[in-house]
Write an enzyme that holds these catalytic residues in place. Sequence first.
Site, PDB file in Angstrom:
ATOM      1  N   GLY A  61       0.743  -1.148  -0.033  1.00  0.00           N
ATOM      2  CA  GLY A  61      -0.069   0.225   0.085  1.00  0.00           C
ATOM      3  C   GLY A  61       0.850   1.084  -0.083  1.00  0.00           C
TER       4      GLY A  61
ATOM      5  N   LYS B  88       4.174   3.188   9.564  1.00  0.00           N
ATOM      6  CA  LYS B  88       5.066   4.386   9.739  1.00  0.00           C
ATOM      7  C   LYS B  88       4.250   5.404  10.447  1.00  0.00           C
ATOM      8  CE  LYS B  88       8.701   3.812   6.128  1.00  0.00           C
ATOM      9  NZ  LYS B  88       8.010   3.055   5.225  1.00  0.00           N
TER      10      LYS B  88
ATOM     11  N   THR C 230      -1.778  -2.332   8.172  1.00  0.00           N
ATOM     12  CA  THR C 230      -2.559  -3.224   7.608  1.00  0.00           C
ATOM     13  C   THR C 230      -1.963  -3.991   6.227  1.00  0.00           C
ATOM     14  OG1 THR C 230      -3.082  -1.204   6.212  1.00  0.00           O
ATOM     15  CG2 THR C 230      -4.288  -1.308   8.273  1.00  0.00           C
TER      16      THR C 230
ATOM     17  N   GLU D 128      -8.167  -3.470   3.728  1.00  0.00           N
ATOM     18  CA  GLU D 128      -6.948  -3.397   4.658  1.00  0.00           C
ATOM     19  C   GLU D 128      -7.166  -4.164   5.861  1.00  0.00           C
ATOM     20  OE1 GLU D 128      -5.299   0.308   5.481  1.00  0.00           O
ATOM     21  OE2 GLU D 128      -5.759   0.919   3.076  1.00  0.00           O
TER      22      GLU D 128
ATOM     23  N   ILE E 169      -4.359  -7.596  11.419  1.00  0.00           N
ATOM     24  CA  ILE E 169      -4.522  -8.737  12.376  1.00  0.00           C
ATOM     25  C   ILE E 169      -4.217  -8.686  13.789  1.00  0.00           C
ATOM     26  CG2 ILE E 169      -3.931 -11.201  12.412  1.00  0.00           C
ATOM     27  CD1 ILE E 169      -3.381 -11.107   9.389  1.00  0.00           C
TER      28      ILE E 169
ATOM     29  N   HIS F 166      -2.500  -9.845  16.043  1.00  0.00           N
ATOM     30  CA  HIS F 166      -1.367 -10.562  16.489  1.00  0.00           C
ATOM     31  C   HIS F 166       0.142 -10.088  16.046  1.00  0.00           C
ATOM     32  CE1 HIS F 166       0.602 -14.458  16.819  1.00  0.00           C
ATOM     33  NE2 HIS F 166       1.346 -14.273  15.773  1.00  0.00           N
TER      34      HIS F 166
ATOM     35  N   ARG G 260     -18.625   0.846  11.935  1.00  0.00           N
ATOM     36  CA  ARG G 260     -18.757   2.025  11.778  1.00  0.00           C
ATOM     37  C   ARG G 260     -18.286   2.305  10.382  1.00  0.00           C
ATOM     38  NH1 ARG G 260     -13.971   4.980  11.725  1.00  0.00           N
ATOM     39  NH2 ARG G 260     -12.144   4.101  12.537  1.00  0.00           N
TER      40      ARG G 260
HETATM   41  C1  LIG Z   1      -9.859  -0.503  11.822  1.00  0.00           C
HETATM   42  C2  LIG Z   1      -9.461   0.552  10.907  1.00  0.00           C
HETATM   43  C3  LIG Z   1     -10.287   1.721  10.740  1.00  0.00           C
HETATM   44  C4  LIG Z   1      -9.756   2.778   9.981  1.00  0.00           C
HETATM   45  N1  LIG Z   1     -10.582   3.827   9.889  1.00  0.00           N
HETATM   46  C5  LIG Z   1     -10.473   4.925   9.032  1.00  0.00           C
HETATM   47  C6  LIG Z   1     -11.184   5.908   8.880  1.00  0.00           C
HETATM   48  O1  LIG Z   1     -12.234   6.090   9.737  1.00  0.00           O
HETATM   49  N2  LIG Z   1     -10.886   7.030   8.109  1.00  0.00           N
HETATM   50  C7  LIG Z   1      -9.617   6.949   7.457  1.00  0.00           C
HETATM   51  O2  LIG Z   1      -9.291   7.604   6.765  1.00  0.00           O
HETATM   52  N3  LIG Z   1      -8.985   5.857   7.406  1.00  0.00           N
HETATM   53  C8  LIG Z   1      -9.033   4.638   8.344  1.00  0.00           C
HETATM   54  N4  LIG Z   1      -8.254   3.395   8.057  1.00  0.00           N
HETATM   55  C9  LIG Z   1      -7.330   3.342   7.422  1.00  0.00           C
HETATM   56  C10 LIG Z   1      -6.023   3.858   7.751  1.00  0.00           C
HETATM   57  O3  LIG Z   1      -5.930   5.212   7.001  1.00  0.00           O
HETATM   58  C11 LIG Z   1      -5.299   3.067   7.017  1.00  0.00           C
HETATM   59  O4  LIG Z   1      -4.763   1.869   7.311  1.00  0.00           O
HETATM   60  C12 LIG Z   1      -3.853   3.720   6.357  1.00  0.00           C
HETATM   61  O5  LIG Z   1      -3.748   4.816   5.614  1.00  0.00           O
HETATM   62  C13 LIG Z   1      -2.796   2.740   6.137  1.00  0.00           C
HETATM   63  O6  LIG Z   1      -2.838   2.555   4.674  1.00  0.00           O
HETATM   64  P1  LIG Z   1      -1.793   1.879   3.841  1.00  0.00           P
HETATM   65  O7  LIG Z   1      -1.850   0.059   4.098  1.00  0.00           O
HETATM   66  O8  LIG Z   1      -1.892   2.287   2.429  1.00  0.00           O
HETATM   67  O9  LIG Z   1      -0.289   2.153   4.392  1.00  0.00           O
HETATM   68  C14 LIG Z   1      -8.520   2.732   9.332  1.00  0.00           C
HETATM   69  C15 LIG Z   1      -7.821   1.479   9.487  1.00  0.00           C
HETATM   70  C16 LIG Z   1      -8.149   0.378  10.158  1.00  0.00           C
HETATM   71  C17 LIG Z   1      -7.361  -0.726  10.470  1.00  0.00           C
HETATM   72  N1  LIG Z   2      -0.318  -7.398  12.681  1.00  0.00           N
HETATM   73  C1  LIG Z   2      -0.600  -7.154  11.325  1.00  0.00           C
HETATM   74  N2  LIG Z   2      -1.497  -7.068  10.663  1.00  0.00           N
HETATM   75  C2  LIG Z   2      -1.431  -6.746   9.369  1.00  0.00           C
HETATM   76  N3  LIG Z   2      -0.042  -6.522   8.663  1.00  0.00           N
HETATM   77  C3  LIG Z   2       1.055  -6.703   9.363  1.00  0.00           C
HETATM   78  C4  LIG Z   2       1.261  -7.107  10.662  1.00  0.00           C
HETATM   79  N4  LIG Z   2       2.271  -7.521  11.223  1.00  0.00           N
HETATM   80  C5  LIG Z   2       3.138  -7.209  10.159  1.00  0.00           C
HETATM   81  N5  LIG Z   2       2.303  -6.828   9.029  1.00  0.00           N
HETATM   82  C6  LIG Z   2       3.057  -6.651   7.742  1.00  0.00           C
HETATM   83  O1  LIG Z   2       2.948  -4.958   7.565  1.00  0.00           O
HETATM   84  C7  LIG Z   2       2.276  -4.885   6.310  1.00  0.00           C
HETATM   85  C8  LIG Z   2       1.482  -3.776   6.188  1.00  0.00           C
HETATM   86  O2  LIG Z   2       2.139  -2.534   6.619  1.00  0.00           O
HETATM   87  P1  LIG Z   2       1.474  -1.101   6.195  1.00  0.00           P
HETATM   88  O3  LIG Z   2       2.259   0.110   6.695  1.00  0.00           O
HETATM   89  O4  LIG Z   2      -0.089  -0.973   6.300  1.00  0.00           O
HETATM   90  O5  LIG Z   2       2.074  -1.187   4.585  1.00  0.00           O
HETATM   91  P2  LIG Z   2       1.175  -1.135   3.220  1.00  0.00           P
HETATM   92  O6  LIG Z   2       0.976   0.279   2.998  1.00  0.00           O
HETATM   93  O7  LIG Z   2       2.359  -1.727   2.237  1.00  0.00           O
HETATM   94  O8  LIG Z   2       0.146  -2.007   3.394  1.00  0.00           O
HETATM   95  C9  LIG Z   2       1.749  -6.012   5.811  1.00  0.00           C
HETATM   96  O9  LIG Z   2       1.603  -6.290   4.324  1.00  0.00           O
HETATM   97  C10 LIG Z   2       2.547  -7.241   6.557  1.00  0.00           C
HETATM   98  O10 LIG Z   2       3.362  -7.696   5.709  1.00  0.00           O
HETATM   99 MG   LIG Z   3      -1.419  -1.474   4.775  1.00  0.00          MG
END
Ligand SMILES: Cc1cc2nc3c(=O)[nH]c(=O)nc-3n(C[C@H](O)[C@H](O)[C@H](O)COP(=O)(O)O)c2cc1C
Ligand SMILES: Nc1ncnc2c1ncn2[C@@H]1O[C@H](COP(=O)(O)OP(=O)(O)O)[C@@H](O)[C@H]1O
Ligand SMILES: [Mg+2]
Length: 157
Positions: free
Chosen positions: A18, A24, A30, A82, A85, A87, A107
């Site tokens: 992503g 970070k 996620t 996304e 987990i 864990h 929500r």
């Molecule tokens: C349980 C959960 C709830 C989230 N809720 C929101 C939300 O309400 N609004 C939002 O903009 N992003 C929400 N996010 C998304 C985060 O912005 C997103 O996980 C983050 O931008 C990481 O993106 P990446 O995987 O591209 O790094 C949520 C993520 C999780 C795991």
């Molecule tokens: N508990 C966890 N839940 C989800 N992803 C995890 C977890 N622990 C490690 N990861 C790793 O972190 C990556 C996601 O990190 P993230 O910062 O969201 O990067 P990206 O923007 O590439 O999704 C996952 O693809 C996975 O390889």
């Molecule tokens: Mg992610």
Amino acid sequence: MTFKKGLPHFAAGTVVKGFGRGSKELGIPTANFEPHVVKELPVELETGVYFGWAQIDNGEVHKMVMSVGWNPYYKNIEKSMETHILHKFSSDFYGCHLKVCMLGYLRPEKDYSSLDALIADIQNDISEAEKQLEQPAYATLKSHEFFRSDSKNIDGN
Ligand SMILES: Cc1cc2nc3c(=O)[nH]c(=O)nc-3n(C[C@H](O)[C@H](O)[C@H](O)COP(=O)(O)O)c2cc1C
Ligand SMILES: Nc1ncnc2c1ncn2[C@@H]1O[C@H](COP(=O)(O)OP(=O)(O)O)[C@@H](O)[C@H]1O
Ligand SMILES: [Mg+2]
């Protein structure tokens, strides 16, 4: 116990890169699904935050929270699914096979005036998922045959 329309929903696919913000910026990684899994999501499953069960490469089944949509705080152009987990993993698992069973809706997605407010809501989602998944009607899905390994195919059955 009544499930929301369209739930439970089972989905599976490869974990892709992503924007790298989850770990970070939020401290909450996620695992992002490849685009075709997002496109296959039934229309009745609206965007927002879900909870359920998740499994990496036929490993243990863990609790999860999932964000579905465009992340209004970041204004993404592509819809994403996304999964965080619940864990602690010892390493990343990009390219691995992720299976999820989505069970409940928490929500809608929201915009926020600060990163801390987004993080606080996600932490709240995590606590809620932890609690909800202990309910027998949800807990029982942890051992659904969807999560059994595909070893019978290897045996040719
Ligand atoms: C349980 C959960 C709830 C989230 N809720 C929101 C939300 O309400 N609004 C939002 O903009 N992003 C929400 N996010 C998304 C985060 O912005 C997103 O996980 C983050 O931008 C990481 O993106 P990446 O995987 O591209 O790094 C949520 C993520 C999780 C795991
Ligand atoms: N508990 C966890 N839940 C989800 N992803 C995890 C977890 N622990 C490690 N990861 C790793 O972190 C990556 C996601 O990190 P993230 O910062 O969201 O990067 P990206 O923007 O590439 O999704 C996952 O693809 C996975 O390889
Ligand atoms: Mg992610």
